[in-house]
Scaffold this motif. Sequence first.
Motif, PDB file in Angstrom:
ATOM      1  N   TRP A 154       0.638  -5.722   0.902  1.00  0.00           N
ATOM      2  CA  TRP A 154      -0.203  -5.527   2.084  1.00  0.00           C
ATOM      3  C   TRP A 154      -1.472  -4.821   1.635  1.00  0.00           C
ATOM      4  O   TRP A 154      -1.468  -3.659   1.293  1.00  0.00           O
ATOM      5  CB  TRP A 154       0.536  -4.714   3.133  1.00  0.00           C
ATOM      6  N   SER A 155      -2.559  -5.558   1.610  1.00  0.00           N
ATOM      7  CA  SER A 155      -3.839  -4.967   1.225  1.00  0.00           C
ATOM      8  C   SER A 155      -4.940  -5.622   2.039  1.00  0.00           C
ATOM      9  O   SER A 155      -4.780  -6.730   2.545  1.00  0.00           O
ATOM     10  CB  SER A 155      -4.098  -5.155  -0.271  1.00  0.00           C
ATOM     11  N   GLY A 156      -6.049  -4.909   2.173  1.00  0.00           N
ATOM     12  CA  GLY A 156      -7.173  -5.458   2.922  1.00  0.00           C
ATOM     13  C   GLY A 156      -7.930  -4.373   3.653  1.00  0.00           C
ATOM     14  O   GLY A 156      -7.672  -3.174   3.482  1.00  0.00           O
ATOM     15  N   GLU A 157      -8.867  -4.793   4.468  1.00  0.00           N
ATOM     16  CA  GLU A 157      -9.717  -3.857   5.197  1.00  0.00           C
ATOM     17  C   GLU A 157      -9.137  -3.594   6.583  1.00  0.00           C
ATOM     18  O   GLU A 157      -8.828  -4.514   7.331  1.00  0.00           O
ATOM     19  CB  GLU A 157     -11.130  -4.430   5.330  1.00  0.00           C
ATOM     20  N   ILE A 158      -8.971  -2.323   6.901  1.00  0.00           N
ATOM     21  CA  ILE A 158      -8.512  -1.907   8.225  1.00  0.00           C
ATOM     22  C   ILE A 158      -9.471  -0.835   8.733  1.00  0.00           C
ATOM     23  O   ILE A 158      -9.691   0.175   8.062  1.00  0.00           O
ATOM     24  CB  ILE A 158      -7.079  -1.336   8.201  1.00  0.00           C
ATOM     25  N   ASN A 159     -10.059  -1.060   9.882  1.00  0.00           N
ATOM     26  CA  ASN A 159     -11.023  -0.118  10.450  1.00  0.00           C
ATOM     27  C   ASN A 159     -12.140   0.240   9.467  1.00  0.00           C
ATOM     28  O   ASN A 159     -12.559   1.403   9.364  1.00  0.00           O
ATOM     29  CB  ASN A 159     -10.312   1.170  10.919  1.00  0.00           C
ATOM     30  N   GLY A 160     -12.591  -0.758   8.716  1.00  0.00           N
ATOM     31  CA  GLY A 160     -13.713  -0.555   7.806  1.00  0.00           C
ATOM     32  C   GLY A 160     -13.352   0.107   6.489  1.00  0.00           C
ATOM     33  O   GLY A 160     -14.239   0.391   5.675  1.00  0.00           O
TER      34      GLY A 160
END
Length: 254
Positions: free
Chosen positions: A159-165
């Motif tokens: 689980w990786s990626g952009e969350i809330n910038g």
Amino acid sequence: MNNKYLNFITDEHLLECIANLLNAYLRAKNNITKKSFYNNKVDTIKLTFDAKFNDIDEESLIQAEILRQIDKSINNSIGTFHEQILGGIEGFEVGKLSGFDIKAKDNTLFADIKNKHNTMNSSSAESLFQKLARYADTYKQSKCYWVQILAKGSFNEKWSGEINGKEYSHSRVYKISGDQFYATLTGNEEAFLQLYKVLPLAIKEYLDTIEKNGELAQNSALDEIKTEIEMSNRSILDQISFENYNYYLGFDKL
């Protein structure tokens, strides 16, 4: 394990999970009184369109709306059902308000279970990632999962990626679909399918063992509303509008 229903949990545990979910259904049904039905204000404008556009009589429409409220309550209980099922697998346990839903008894796995993939907003997702990362950092041999029982695909991935910038990533934080998580805990790729296939029989046989002497009592909301309209001579929708919005201009004249 020589079981009738599933080979990864005992028959007794499966029937206990079914019993717990039945009790949740009963509570939800019995809790829908007129007062609770009105709690969030009924949208009688929408219900008017629903009645006319879908050609549904008012009584059936209100019964459907009551069932919708019950369904909203039950969704949370379905997630709990999966937690209880998974917690009955040898080597695993339910979190019991400990910050996780399922863990391995040897602390090599922690999981937070959501029944559907779309139940979190970005703030909730960020908070969940941070929580799972803390478990992963505390228990160096552990894998930590965001479980989506009903997902848009079958997957088990980082689980990786952009969350809330902000960019989030951790070597041992994963997101996983329900089928893959059942497979991970049981070692059986078709464990989730087997649960699905056995449920109709297990539910029927459990229901056959309990007394049905009024235990399946229905909600009282519609009966209470119908009692009111016997005195007011209003339609069902007018009665609901009056009781919800009589402080609005002119609504006291309904």
